[in-house]
Design an enzyme around this catalytic site. Structure first.
Site: not given
Length: 467
Positions: A186, A316, A322, A329
């Site tokens: 959860h 980035s 980054k 993705e």
């Protein structure tokens, strides 16, 4: 000038102006002008058609329904076409998926190109697209036959990608079989498990998905060829279709068969629909796995930070250094497409009007798209994400030490309610679980240290590592 660039041919409707050097004929040209939108007909379909037409020509000769000279000329032309690269082949097969739902124009595109090339290679035989190349066939049975063939081919490419990802996950599972971490249910802290155990769940999911695909795949071996126009087999020579199935089985390495209900084969595409259901299941599991990995790797300092992911490219254009979970993705975006394709296939499979389904072309295009993007993204995820994945054990230890749900191990000794009070007190007062437990008076330090064994809580000795 126009005389040099175009030629005039006629079909049953009338004359058609066709590019002079094109191998296709009037029906292809009409379709090229009438349906100019959307993606091009997958070349996998064209190659399947060519193999089918070659098998049909050979079979018709063998059963005495086609002159040997014509059959051999058709086979020769098809061999020339099959030897072409995809770029070369595309020049003669310019039609789009969004055409007639039976795929008639693509069937005729193949018939016309094969006939014209055969006549070039063997002048004087007067090989005709309908009477010779399409002998004993109809678009209504050839297109669904090609559909099943290319679906099987696509699955043949997908299955090794799934196995490869399983292999990469098994390596990490063994590596981190005893690396204990916080469990989560959860989206809240739960009792501990090892990262290897967590990975074993992913592995089991993928093994089940592979089994579902392999179990359902044989339904695609049932070919519609021989049904001709409405399933009755009108104009198909006796024995032709059985020979075709045997020849196609040798080409593709699968046991294709034609002893199936042709009325079903033309009007229903249950096999495509049910097998894509297994692809949807695989996609759903892949979303969950990719999502877990990218969240567990979130940070590196302001997120979960339990995993370290490979830096495949700068993350980035403005933030130096980054690193983003791009492979995850890509998987999740592929899943979005697959789920959309599943909706398309479910709807199109319902559109069998009387003796024929008229959504064939878009249905198989969606199926092939799902297989293609799943194959590519699963391979990329295995090689560029899982292969270089490592754990941040220090972060895992810190989170585990601060977890309140390890209090569950005290419940058998002091009871659920007293254990809950200890957890709530630690949370409210900002202390460690151990401090709250000792303060409660329900547990001694010796007892706490004995019962609060994180590794023992995982039941690791009772878990099976995947092989």
């Amino acid at each position: 000038m126009e005389e040099q660039e175009f030629r005039i041919e006629s079909d049953t409707i009338g004359p058609v102006k066709i590019p002079k050097e094109a191998l296709w004929g009037p029906q292809t040209e009409r379709s090229r002008n009438n349906f100019p939108s959307g993606e091009l007909m997958p070349l996998a379909i064209i190659r399947a058609f060519l193999h089918l037409k070659k098998a049909a020509a050979e079979s018709n000769v063998e059963v005495g329904d086609e002159p040997k000279e014509k059959g051999e000329a058709i086979e020769d032309a098809i061999d020339h076409l099959l030897a072409l690269s995809d770029d070369e082949l595309r020049k003669d097969f310019p039609l789009h998926v969004l055409q007639t739902g039976s795929g008639t124009q693509s069937n005729m595109n193949v018939n016309e190109v094969v006939a014209n090339l055969a006549n070039k290679l063997h002048p004087g035989l007067n090989i005709l697209p309908n009477d010779d190349v399409n002998r004993g066939q109809s678009s209504n049975d050839t297109y669904p036959t090609a559909m099943n063939i290319v679906a099987v081919e696509a699955l043949d490419k997908l299955e090794p990608a799934i196995k490869h990802l399983i292999d990469e996950l098994v390596i990490k599972e063994k590596m981190y079989w005893k690396t204990v971490k916080v469990g989560r249910t959860h989206l809240q802290d739960a009792t501990p498990l090892t990262f290897g155990q967590e990975l074993s769940g992913y592995i089991s999911a993928l093994k089940h998905d592979l089994e579902y695909i392999q179990t359902l795949k044989p339904t695609l071996y049932e070919l519609a060829i021989g049904g001709t126009a409405v399933g009755t087999g009108l104009n198909a020579a006796p024995g032709m279709t059985e020979k075709i199935a045997g020849k196609l089985s040798k080409v593709y390495g699968h046991e294709f068969k034609v002893d199936t209900n042709k009325f079903w084969g033309l009007a229903h595409h249950s096999g495509i629909n049910v097998v894509h259901g297994a692809l949807k299941t695989l996609a759903s599991d892949m979303f969950k796995i990719a999502q877990d990995i990218r969240f567990l790797a979130s940070g590196p300092r302001a997120g979960y930070g339990e995993l370290n992911i490979p830096a495949n490219e700068p993350g980035s254009s403005i933030m130096p250094g980054k690193v983003n979970p791009t492979q995850a993705e890509a998987v999740t975006m592929a899943v979005a497409k697959v789920l959309g394709n599943d909706t398309t296939i479910s709807f199109t499979a319902s559109q069998g009007n009387f003796e024929m389904n008229v959504f064939k072309t878009v249905m198989i295009a969606a199926f092939l798209d799902s297989c293609d993007i799943l194959t590519g993204t699963i391979e990329g995820f295995a090689d560029k994400m899982i292969h270089g994945l490592t754990v941040n054990e220090e972060r895992m230890d810190d989170l585990l030490e601060n977890s309140l749900m390890t209090v569950t191990a005290l419940s058998p000794h002091i009871g659920y309610h007293d254990a809950a009070k200890i957890s709530q007190a630690a949370d409210k007062e900002g202390t460690t679980l151990k401090e709250a437990a000792l303060k409660s008076g329900k547990v001694t330090e010796e007892q706490y240290d004995e019962w609060m064994d994180f590794m023992q809580m995982t039941n690791i000795d009772r878990s099976n590592i995947e092989e």
